[in-house]
Design a protein around this motif. Structure first.
Motif, short mmCIF file in Angstrom:
data_model
loop_
_atom_site.label_atom_id
_atom_site.label_comp_id
_atom_site.label_asym_id
_atom_site.label_seq_id
_atom_site.Cartn_x
_atom_site.Cartn_y
_atom_site.Cartn_z
N LEU A 284 26.70 -33.04 -22.68
CA LEU A 284 27.23 -34.33 -23.11
C LEU A 284 26.56 -34.80 -24.40
O LEU A 284 27.23 -35.21 -25.35
N LEU A 285 25.25 -34.71 -24.45
CA LEU A 285 24.53 -35.15 -25.64
C LEU A 285 24.87 -34.28 -26.85
O LEU A 285 25.02 -34.80 -27.97
N SER A 286 24.99 -32.98 -26.64
CA SER A 286 25.33 -32.11 -27.76
C SER A 286 26.73 -32.39 -28.28
O SER A 286 27.01 -32.21 -29.48
N SER A 287 27.64 -32.85 -27.41
CA SER A 287 28.97 -33.22 -27.87
C SER A 287 28.96 -34.56 -28.60
O SER A 287 29.65 -34.74 -29.60
N VAL A 288 28.19 -35.51 -28.09
CA VAL A 288 28.10 -36.83 -28.75
C VAL A 288 27.63 -36.67 -30.19
O VAL A 288 28.13 -37.34 -31.10
N PHE A 289 26.70 -35.74 -30.42
CA PHE A 289 26.17 -35.53 -31.77
C PHE A 289 26.70 -34.22 -32.37
O PHE A 289 25.97 -33.47 -33.01
#
Length: 444
Positions: A284-289
């Motif tokens: 999720l975090l890698s997709s957000v950024f």
């Protein structure tokens, strides 16, 4: 007088580092399918975790848990391949709806058996197999639809949005599943999945008809051979499949999480949910950024780097388990109600890195497949892609299930992580076309 510069929404973070949301505004059908798939997938994750815990409760065996995935391998492969052929020959919307209906019915039956006390090891295996086979058709067909809803320059952003969806599914689903099983039991957990799955139908039902373009080949041996010939010529697509199989075979310890939570890290079902959720949080975090990730055009290099990081993080997770086995952080011992909080936190951090790395790899692999493969062949190749994505973890479950019966729980991860790093470096070293792949000029 110079105009005031508006403050950044996230101080210190450049806007172009954040995820590109344009696919959701560029195509209303894509947005509806994305939201419906996210909610339906969230419910599916509740059931995945509940079935693993249910099986472990009935048998007390990590091998039996691992065999849930292994038992569905051949049916899932057949369904994915045949579903891909169908997606190149019929209306993809209708096909996705039909397969989703089978998934829905199998979950309803699992719910009913549990509420009536008629569940058994056999039923858990049978319904898990049916569910995974039908779901592989849904996934393959849905991915083949996406390039018909969006322009090519938004496909990488759409893949990053899929990472957001998977992150939500797997971050919230497993953790919530573990809590629900521990508090209200299996019946309510399966019931909530049934309710959430209705959103999947809404997203698919509102799609326009999606007939495949180009020459249509009737599903059967000729269609399969045609797809195989294309794959033989498509070196870049073939290598990304191989690399993902390697990563998932030697770096997918999910089947061990119930045992790890019960006897090694403590905390029982809640720890199982946290470990699984950590993978999704990283994704999720890698997709957000993912703003810069989606703009990086050399997808072959991106895949190789991401899988190398993935293998390294799997080995790190194994080392954390080794420390837990040696008693680090567990002064009074561990059990289902007494967790080793320090080692759980370290294990979750390592797994979050694996989730982030796997998601970056998935963004590049999915975009390469959607952009470089012609529409008339896309269903069959998406079928193979889903077989690889879903089949690799099942082979991985067999790997960790067998290895953990003859060695400690930490050994499969350390050995597997090192194998991933070594094989990735070797294969990419001898694939210059893969290293030079440019998304601006996609070639299969």
């Amino acid at each position: 007088m110079p105009s005031a510069v508006p403050p950044r929404r996230f101080p210190g973070i450049r806007r172009d580092h954040l995820i590109d949301l344009r696919p959701l505004t560029a195509s209303a059908p894509f947005a509806r399918m994305w939201f419906g798939s996210t909610l339906g997938g969230l419910g599916g994750q509740l059931t995945i975790v509940a079935v693993m815990l249910h099986m472990y409760e009935l048998t007390g065996s990590s091998f039996a848990v691992a065999m849930i995935a292994v038992a569905g391998l051949v049916p899932m492969i057949l369904a994915g391949l045949y579903g891909g052929m169908l997606a190149d020959a019929v209306d993809r919307r209708a096909l996705a709806l039909g397969a989703a209906s089978i998934t829905f019915v199998s979950t309803v039956l699992l719910m009913a058996l549990t509420w009536t006390g008629a569940e058994s090891v056999v039923w858990l295996y049978v319904l898990s197999v049916v569910n995974s086979a039908a779901n592989s058709v849904v996934m393959a067909t849905r991915q083949a639809i996406v390039p018909r809803l969006l322009p090519r320059d938004l496909l990488a952003a759409a893949s990053a949005l899929q990472g957001i969806a998977m992150g939500i599914m797997v971050a919230v689903g497993p953790a919530l599943g573990g809590v629900l099983v521990a508090t209200v039991g299996y019946g309510w957990t399966y019931t909530i999945d049934v309710a959430l799955m209705s959103a999947l139908f809404l997203g698919l039902w509102t799609l326009p008809p999606v007939r495949p373009e180009g020459e249509i080949v009737k599903p059967g041996l000729a269609s399969l051979v045609d797809g195989w010939r294309f794959l033989r010529r498509a070196g870049n697509i073939r290598l990304q499949f191989i690399l993902d199989i390697i990563a998932m075979t030697f770096g997918h310890p999910l089947a061990l999480f119930p045992a790890i939570g019960a006897v090694l890290l403590g905390g029982g079902p809640v720890t199982t949910g946290l470990l699984t959720a950590s993978i999704a949080i990283g994704a999720l975090l890698s997709s957000v950024f993912s703003g810069q990730v989606a703009r990086f055009p050399f997808h072959g290099i991106g895949i190789a780097r991401a899988i190398t990081v993935y293998g390294s993080a799997i080995a790190l997770f194994g080392l954390v388990l080794l420390m837990a086995q040696l008693g680090v952080g567990a002064e009074g011992g561990v059990d289902a109600t007494t967790p080793n909080a320090a080692m759980i936190a370290a294990a979750c951090a390592a797994l979050a890195i694996t989730g982030a790395a796997d998601n970056v790899s998935s963004i590049y692999r999915n975009t390469m497949l959607q952009a470089a493969v012609p529409d008339a062949m896309r269903g069959r190749l998406q079928g193979v892609f889903i077989v690889v994505v879903a089949g690799g973890p099942r082979v991985g479950a067999l790997y960790v299930g067998v290895f953990s019966t003859v060695a400690a729980l930490w050994v499969p991860e350390v050995v597997g992580g090192l194998i991933i790093v070594a094989l990735t470096a070797t294969l990419v070293r001898f694939a210059p076309r893969f290293r030079s792949y440019d998304a601006r000029h996609p070639e299969p």
